[in-house]
Design an enzyme around this catalytic site. Structure first.
Site, PDB file in Angstrom:
ATOM      1  N   GLU A   1     126.852  69.372  80.672  1.00 37.44           N
ATOM      2  CA  GLU A   1     127.334  68.048  80.444  1.00 37.44           C
ATOM      3  C   GLU A   1     128.804  67.872  80.788  1.00 37.44           C
ATOM      4  O   GLU A   1     129.079  66.833  81.278  1.00 37.44           O
ATOM      5  CB  GLU A   1     126.928  67.475  78.906  1.00 37.44           C
TER       6      GLU A   1
ATOM      7  N   ALA B   1     125.846  73.443  73.107  1.00 36.33           N
ATOM      8  CA  ALA B   1     126.435  73.208  71.794  1.00 36.33           C
ATOM      9  C   ALA B   1     126.359  74.476  70.806  1.00 36.33           C
ATOM     10  O   ALA B   1     125.749  75.274  70.986  1.00 36.33           O
ATOM     11  CB  ALA B   1     125.670  72.090  71.008  1.00 36.33           C
TER      12      ALA B   1
ATOM     13  N   GLU C   1     117.554  71.881  75.395  1.00 34.53           N
ATOM     14  CA  GLU C   1     117.724  71.261  74.047  1.00 34.53           C
ATOM     15  C   GLU C   1     116.212  71.020  73.744  1.00 34.53           C
ATOM     16  O   GLU C   1     115.878  70.749  72.522  1.00 34.53           O
ATOM     17  CB  GLU C   1     118.237  69.972  74.262  1.00 34.53           C
TER      18      GLU C   1
ATOM     19  N   GLY D   1     125.452  71.408  76.509  1.00 29.37           N
ATOM     20  CA  GLY D   1     126.666  70.880  76.670  1.00 29.37           C
ATOM     21  C   GLY D   1     127.834  71.211  77.644  1.00 29.37           C
ATOM     22  O   GLY D   1     128.404  70.468  78.124  1.00 29.37           O
TER      23      GLY D   1
END
Ligand code: NAD
Length: 680
Positions: free
Chosen positions: A117, A69, A137, A114
Site C-alpha cells: 500500500e 502490518a 490480509e 501495508g
C-alpha cells in the site's frame, strides 16, 4: 521529527534526489505499526517543506521492502484505536501521493499488505527479481486497509486486482511487471538505474496501450465492476461461506462501490475495523501469531547442521519428501529396492520443479541436488536419513539394521511412520543411534500439507529433537513437537471423528447429511468424503491400531469393515461411501435442515473434543496452542475457529452455550487421517 530510535532515514543525494529508507530497529523484517507511521509523518513534513527533485522510498532490510502490518499490534488493538491508526495511515499515504516531486518505491524481497500500500501511494514502482508482492490480509479475515482496495484497481486491471486481493496470493516481480504493478523488474544491479529512469519521467503515471486502456475503462465502469463483483461473489461462495468468512464478501462490496474519494477510504477503514472485531479475524490472527511463535521456537536452537539428506523408500511419501527437500536447498539421495520407483519419483520431481522458483541460495539447480541412489551409497555422507519404507515394523527395522556401520557420528535417523511406536522401531538400534532416532511425520500430499509432526520417543535426545525442528523449519514446513504415542497428535484426534461419521451412517444418516453437518461447522471437506479420499482400508487399519493400543477406543464400525471386505475402498476404487467419477464424489442433495445438522455436529465433534482433552492430559503436545496448530494445519480443522481448543473455549464463553463440556462419545472410535488428510 519524532523522537526515539530512528525508524526512517532521510538521505539527500547529489542532483537534488533524496532517499527515505525504512529500517525498523530490532526486527528482521519491516512491519507497519504506529511508531513507523508517526515517524513517517514527521519526515513527510520535512519533505513537503523542502521537496527533492525526486524521492526514492526503500527498505534497509535484506529481507525486503515491508512484510505488511504489525500483526501483533493489529491483533491487540480495540476498534477505536485501530480506526484512529487507519485514519492516520490513510492521511499519511495521501500526503505521500500528493507530494509535488516524483516518488519511486524501490523494491526488493517481500512487499506485502501495508508495504504494497505504501508502494502503491508512490508514483512509480521498480523492483528487482527477488521482489514478491501480495495482499495476504484475507487470510487473516481482513482486507487491505490502507487504501489498497482503492489504489490497486487503478494500477492493474480491476478484475485482476480483485482476484489478487481475494486470493491473498503472492506474485513475483516478473508477473508484477506483466500486470503493470511495477514499471520495471530488473536484476538487482540495475535497480537504482531503473529507479532513476522512473523518476525522470516525472509524476505522470505510465500510460496504457490503447487496447489495454479500453479494457480498463470498461472494467472500471459501474456496470463493469458490477459484473466482476457478481462473478467474484459466485466464485467465492463455492469455497467460503459469508457466515464463516465475511472478509472476501466485504472486499467485493468495497470494490463495487464508487471510488476516488475520501468517502471510499472511509468505507474501507470502517469495513476493516468491523472485520477486525469478528471472531473469525481474531482466530485467524491468533493462529498466525501462534504459528510464527512455533517457527521462532524451532529457529531458536543451535541449528540443524544438516546439508545432505538420504531418503529410503521412494514411494508416495519418500518421493515427495525428497522432491520438497531438494527444492528447499538440500542435497538429497533417494534409495529404494525398486529402481523403477526411483526413476518414476525423479521424473515426477523434475516435472514439478520446472517452473517453480528455487528458494535456496545454493547455486546448484534443485534437479541436480536430487540424486538417484539405488545402492544407498549416500548413507555414509548423510546428516539425516529419512526412512519412508512400508508401514511394517520388521521391514523398517531391517532397513535400520543395514545402516548401522555406515552412519556418520552425528547422523539423525528419522522415520515417517504414521502409526508404529518409535520405541518398537528403535529396539534394534544401538545406544547412541537410538538417541538420534526421531519421527518426522509428513502428511500426504507433502507439497500441500504445511505440518510435520516431530515425534520424540523415550530415548530421543533433546538435541536430536531440536535439530529435527530446525531442519523442518528450514524446509518451510511447520514443525510440531509431539510425544510418541498411538496416532501421535493428528491421527489420534481425527480418527475418532472420522469413525464417528461412519457410525452415524451405520445409524441411518446419509453420507451427504454427515458431510453437510461438518461443512456447516466449517470443515473444508466432510469426514465421509475425507475417509473415501484417504482410502477406507487405511481408515480401518488405523482404527484397528488405535483400538488395539488405547483402551477407550472402540472397534471400527460395521459399515467400514463391510465396505473394505467388499473391495469398496473409496476414491481409489471408484466406490466407497460415495461413487466417484472424474475424481469427484457423486453426492445427492443434503436434505437435512439446520437443526438436524446442528445435532449431527455435536455428535460428530464430541469424540474429537474428547480426544483433544486426553491428548492434553497425556502431555502428547506441549500446549493448547500446539494442539490447535496441529489440528488446523495437519488436518484441516476449520481455521476460522482457531483450532479445537480455541473453539471449545469460545463455545463455553458464548452466552447461549448449553452444557459446559461437550458430550462424551458413547463409543469413541479410530481411523488414520495422516494417510491423506485434508488441506488446511
Ligand atoms: P509406499 O508403499 O508408497 O512406498 C514405500 C516404498 O518403500 C516402496 O517404493 C518400496 O519399494 C520401498 N521399499 C520397501 N522395502 C524397502 C527397503 N528395504 N529398502 C528401500 N526401499 C524399500 O508407502 P508410502 O505411502 O510412501 O508410506 C511410507 C511411510 O510413510 C509409511 O511408514 C507410511 O505409514 C507413512 N505415511 C504414509 C502416508 C500416505 O498417505 N501414504 C502419510 C503419512 C505417512
Amino acid at each position: 521529527m519524532a523522537r526515539g530510535k530512528s525508524i526512517w532515514h532521510l538521505k539527500k543525494q547529489a542532483g537534488g534526489y533524496a532517499t527515505l529508507t525504512l529500517d525498523v530497529p530490532g526486527q528482521a523484517q519491516n512491519t507497519l505499526g504506529r511508531a513507523v507511521l508517526d515517524q513517517f509523518e514527521a519526515f513527510l513534513e520535512e519533505i513537503e517543506k523542502n521537496p527533492p527533485k525526486a524521492l526514492f522510498v526503500r527498505s534497509g532490510k535484506e529481507s525486503g521492502f515491508m512484510a505488511g502490518a504489525d500483526i501483533e499490534e493489529l491483533g491487540s488493538s480495540d476498534a477505536d484505536s485501530l480506526k484512529a491508526l487507519i485514519d492516520q495511515g490513510h492521511k499519511a499515504l495521501n500526503r505521500l501521493e500528493a507530494l509535488p516531486c516524483p516518488t519511486v518505491a524501490v523494491i526488493h524481497g517481500v512487499c506485502l499488505g501495508g508495504g504494497l500500500e505504501v508502494a502503491l501511494a508512490c508514483d512509480h514502482r521498480v523492483a528487482d527479481h527477488s521482489a514478491r508482492f501480495g495482499f495476504p490480509e484475507v487470510q487473516l479475515g481482513l482486507h487491505p486497509g490502507l487504501g489498497g482496495t482503492e489504489r490497486l484497481p487503478r494500477v492493474v486491471e480491476p478484475a485482476t486486482a480483485l482476484q489478487l486481493m481475494l486470493t491473498g496470493k503472492t506474485i513475483d516481480a516478473r508477473k508484477a511487471k506483466k500486470l503493470g504493478l511495477v514499471r520495471d523488474a530488473v536484476p538487482d544491479r540495475h535497480l537504482l538505474a531503473a529507479a532513476r529512469a522512473a523518476a525522470e519521467t516525472g509524476k505522470q503515471k505510465r500510460k496504457r496501450g490503447l487496447l489495454d486502456e479500453l479494457k480498463y475503462t470498461l472494467e472500471f465502469s459501474s456496470p463493469g465492476k458490477r459484473f466482476i463483483a457478481n462473478r467474484a461473489r459466485k466464485e467465492t461462495a463455492k469455497h467460503f461461506s459469508e457466515k464463516h468468512y465475511p472478509a472476501p464478501y466485504a472486499l467485493i462490496d468495497l470494490f463495487e462501490q464508487e471510488t476516488g474519494s475520501d468517502d471510499a477510504l472511509e468505507a474501507e477503514a470502517q469495513s476493516f475495523v468491523k472485520l477486525s472485531q469478528t471472531e473469525t479475524a481474531k482466530n485467524l490472527i491468533g493462529l498466525f501469531l501462534r504459528r510464527e511463535a512455533l517457527k521462532r521456537e524451532a529457529r531458536r536452537s543451535k541449528g540443524h547442521d544438516i546439508s545432505h539428506v538420504h531418503i529410503i523408500g521412494a514411494g508416495t511419501m519418500g518421493a515427495d519428501i525428497a522432491m520438497w527437500t531438494a527444492m528447499n536447498g538440500f542435497t538429497v539421495t533417494l534409495q529404494d529396492i525398486d529402481r523403477s520407483v526411483i526413476a518414476k519419483a525423479i521424473g515426477r520431481a523434475h516435472k514439478w520443479m520446472d517452473g517453480k522458483p528455487d528458494h535456496s541460495d545454493d547455486v546448484r539447480d534443485p534437479e541436480d541436488r536430487l540424486i538417484a541412489d539405488p545402492k544407498g551409497d549416500g548413507v555414509r555422507s548423510a546428516d539425516l536419513i529419512i526412512e519412508a519404507g512400508p508401514e511394517k515394523a520388521e521391514i523398517k527395522q531391517k532397513i535400520y539394521d543395514g545402516l548401522k556401520d555406515k552412519l556418520k557420528s552425528r547422523a539423525i535417523i528419522a522415520t515417517n511412520t504414521s502409526s508404529i511406536r518409535l520405541e518398537t522401531l528403535a529396539e534394534g538400534l544401538p545406544g547412541p543411534n537410538a538417541g538420534r532416532f526421531v519421527g518426522l511425520h509428513f502428511f500426504n500430499p507433502v507439497t500441500k500439507m504445511p505440518l510435520v509432526e516431530i515425534v520424540s520417543g523415550e530415548k530421543t535426545t533433546k538435541e536430536t529433537q531440536a535439530r529435527a525442528l530446525a531442519f523442518i523449519e528450514a524446509i518451510a514446513k511447520l514443525p510440531l513437537p509431539v510425544k510418541s504415542a498411538p496416532g501421535f497428535l493428528v491421527n489420534r484426534i481425527l480418527t475418532p471423528y472420522l469413525l464417528q461419521a461412519v457410525k452415524l451412517i451405520d445409524e441411518g444418516c446419509s453420507p451427504e447429511e454427515v458431510d453437510a453437518a461438518a461443512e456447516d461447522f466449517g470443515m473444508q471437506q466432510g469426514p465421509v468424503e475425507v475417509a473415501d479420499t484417504v482410502g477406507l482400508d487405511i481408515c480401518l487399519e488405523v482404527g484397528r491400531v488405535l483400538a488395539r493400543d488405547l483402551d477407550h477406543v472402540a472397534d471400527p464400525p460395521a459399515q467400514l469393515i463391510e465396505k473394505v471386505e467388499a473391495g469398496d475402498l473409496g476414491k481409489k476404487t471408484g466406490k466407497g461411501f460415495y461413487t466417484w467419477s472424474d475424481g469427484k464424489p457423486q453426492k445427492a442433495e443434503n436434505e437435512a435442515g439446520p437443526k438436524t445438522l446442528e445435532k449431527l455436529q455435536e455428535r460428530l465433534l464430541a469424540p474429537l473434543y474428547e480426544e483433544v482433552r486426553r491428548v492434553l492430559d497425556e502431555g502428547i503436545v506441549a500446549s493448547e496452542d500446539h494442539l490447535d496448530l496441529g489440528a488446523v494445519f495437519g488436518s484441516g480443522f476449520a481455521p476460522f475457529r482457531g483450532g479445537p481448543c480455541t473453539a471449545l473455549r469460545q463455545k463455553k464463553a458464548a452466552p447461549s452455550s448449553p452444557p459446559e463440556t461437550p458430550a462424551k462419545p458413547e463409543e469413541p472410535a479410530k481411523a488414520d487421517m495422516s494417510e491423506e488428510p485434508k488441506e488446511a
